[in-house]
Motif scaffolding. Structure first.
Motif, mmCIF file in Angstrom:
data_model
loop_
_atom_site.group_PDB
_atom_site.id
_atom_site.type_symbol
_atom_site.label_atom_id
_atom_site.label_comp_id
_atom_site.label_asym_id
_atom_site.label_seq_id
_atom_site.Cartn_x
_atom_site.Cartn_y
_atom_site.Cartn_z
ATOM 1 N N LYS A 325 -22.355 -22.517 4.407
ATOM 2 C CA LYS A 325 -22.580 -23.539 3.388
ATOM 3 C C LYS A 325 -23.027 -22.930 2.062
ATOM 4 O O LYS A 325 -22.471 -23.231 1.001
ATOM 5 N N ASP A 450 -28.353 -27.985 -2.952
ATOM 6 C CA ASP A 450 -28.499 -27.157 -1.751
ATOM 7 C C ASP A 450 -29.784 -27.532 -1.013
ATOM 8 O O ASP A 450 -30.867 -27.068 -1.340
ATOM 9 N N ILE A 482 -25.263 -30.202 0.096
ATOM 10 C CA ILE A 482 -25.344 -29.378 1.300
ATOM 11 C C ILE A 482 -26.600 -29.752 2.083
ATOM 12 O O ILE A 482 -27.689 -29.854 1.511
#
Length: 530
Positions: A325, A450, A482
């Motif tokens: 990721k 993230d 993510i």
């Protein structure tokens, strides 16, 4: 049953930013032997300060007043000092903190750090060979196998879950009576989180450990704790056996903690136009030989990923640690070499040269997982938020910058009057709002997020999710989000891409993935999040 520790009327006042606050207010509870007792509450409830008080670890210069009793083996630990309290800490108590990377020494090998813990209070007179074998045995106990592979590694060479297992091994090194675990799984993905919790239960049974587990997530301790204590604003609002708390919570606050889960995103029509398209994206990291630094092979972190995201919509990317990721995100930011095509607003982003790329990057901003690490502690909120704006628009006057700052702080729910404060003076949720303000002031079109909520407790998570949706609607922002938590993805994303070992496992509408996943791996991720 006689408790291992009894806390009676613990009251704590500390010096904070030239004012006196009372974060722990006359609380009483006990920690039973060979039980797992969970202390649950939101950020700022006083959980961690309570845990630190148990072993006299709050810096003396912060304490304005501390009173009450913490009874352990007929001693009041609050009255002990110097060698007396250090002896008890070394021989009887162990701590596991939230961030193992900051707890482990980056310059020492794993073997050395476990050995140091063993010899601090080692009265058995074991030889070096015997201690070496004991270290191997401890690594095996925490499922770091084969153990010999980990002896000479340094903390930065391990994953988050592996580092936390090392911390547990260190905690077990001297056969301590009490293990205090302060948010030990917060930053881990859901499957690793479940493994760590199962490991703690296994070790508790095997070594007759007493565990004091601190968390903000009441759902996390459903299958872990024997006793639960609910804490709010420095006070205990409810305590008792797990079954009593889970089946019949007495207090409204406890019920709110149970019910505080992100709500699924309502279905939205497809975006009017495509914003970003990615084709055949690959990220391979070279493995070089020590001799002549020749490339021996490659780590295939991302292997042939394709996706599209419409303007004003969100793609969620989910997978375990090591699934690729973050490498995918770095490629989208052009921070690592990659192969493939990235088209943004009909522009071949992957072909842009340095000067053009610098200008284009204003459209693409990123929010990181840990705002405490991503915000400069030496810069005020105003300096942090306005830094990028001043770089891209150096001709703005101070008055114009102040106007932009006021607007963006209002957008993210922060006070303009606090602009001269520093990151350490804000809560975790406020720091993440500062990180968002730094991004929004640039007027981007694409924001890469993230794991921006993983270090926050559930109420702050919900606030940040609601804020992201509001900003997306207001500015027609496109998100790539993510996460390892399907509940958060479900609350934000229109589509989901599932990754494992650098490859795309499946991709579909969020609700389709959630309700009818095609792959067993996806089903396991969903199960672990619930």
């Amino acid at each position: 049953m006689t408790p291992l520790i009894s806390v009676k009327n613990l009251n704590l006042k500390i010096n904070a930013n030239n004012s006196i606050i009372n974060p722990v207010k006359n609380i009483s509870f006990s920690v039973k032997r060979n039980h797992i007792t969970a202390l649950v509450g939101e950020s700022g409830s006083g959980k961690s300060l309570t845990a630190l008080s148990l072993v006299n670890l709050i810096p003396a210069n912060l304490i304005q007043e501390i009173s009450g009793e913490i009874i352990y083996q007929k001693n009041n630990l609050l009255t002990l000092a110097g060698q007396e309290i250090r002896k008890i800490r070394n021989s009887d108590f162990s701590f596991i903190f939230q961030d193992p990377l900051s707890s482990l020494n980056p310059t020492h090998t794993i073997e050395r750090q476990i050995k140091e813990r063993k010899i601090i209070n080692q009265s058995g007179g074991f030889s070096k060979e015997e201690i070496h074998e004991q270290v191997l045995e401890l690594l095996e106990k925490v499922n770091l196998t084969p153990a010999k592979r980990f002896l000479k590694r340094f903390p930065h060479e391990l994953s988050g879950g592996q580092r936390q297992r090392v911390m547990i091994a260190i905690a077990l090194a001297n056969e301590n009576k009490l293990l205090i675990a302060d948010e030990p799984t917060t930053s881990l993905d859901v499957t690793i989180q479940r493994e760590i919790l199962n490991l703690l239960i296994q070790l508790k049974n095997e070594f007759s450990l007493t565990i004091f587990f601190i968390t903000h997530d009441l759902n996390l301790v459903k299958n872990l704790a024997d006793e639960i204590i609910i804490m709010k604003q420095g006070e205990i609002v409810e305590a008792g056996k797990k079954s009593k708390i889970l089946e019949n919570p007495r207090e409204e606050y406890t019920r709110l903690l149970f019910e505080s889960i992100p709500q699924p995103l309502k279905k939205r029509p497809a975006g009017k136009k495509e914003f970003i398209e990615v084709k055949g994206l690959k990220v391979h990291y070279p493995i070089k030989s020590p001799f002549l630094k020749m490339v021996k092979s490659y780590v295939k972190a991302v292997e042939g990923i394709d996706f599209k995201v419409s303007e004003g919509r969100t793609l969620g990317i989910i997978g375990e640690s090591g699934s690729g990721k973050t490498s995918l995100l770095k490629a989208l930011l052009r921070l690592v070499p990659f192969e493939g095509e990235i088209t943004i607003e009909a522009t071949s982003y992957h072909l842009l040269k340095k000067k053009t790329l610098t200008k284009f990057r204003r459209k693409i901003q990123v929010v990181f997982q840990d705002p405490f690490s991503s915000l400069n502690p030496r810069m005020s909120m105003e300096e942090i938020v306005c830094e990028g704006l001043k770089f891209y628009q150096p001709k703005l006057t101070p008055e114009e910058i102040a106007g932009e700052l006021k607007k963006v702080l209002s957008d993210v729910g922060l006070n303009y009057e606090d602009r001269n404060r520093y990151p350490h003076e804000f809560s975790g949720g406020q720091k993440q709002r500062i990180a968002l303000a730094r991004v929004i002031i640039m007027k981007p079109k694409l924001i890469l997020l993230d794991e921006p909520t993983s270090s926050l407790d559930i109420t702050f998570q919900i606030q940040i999710i609601e804020l992201l949706l509001k900003l997306q609607a207001k500015y027609q922002l496109t998100y790539i989000f993510i996460s390892h938590d399907i509940r958060v993805i479900r609350a934000l994303a229109d589509h989901v891409l599932v990754m494992k070992d650098g490859k795309m496992i499946e991709q579909n509408l969020t609700e389709t993935i959630y309700k009818k996943p095609k792959e067993n791996y996806t089903r396991e991720l969903i199960k672990a999040s619930l």
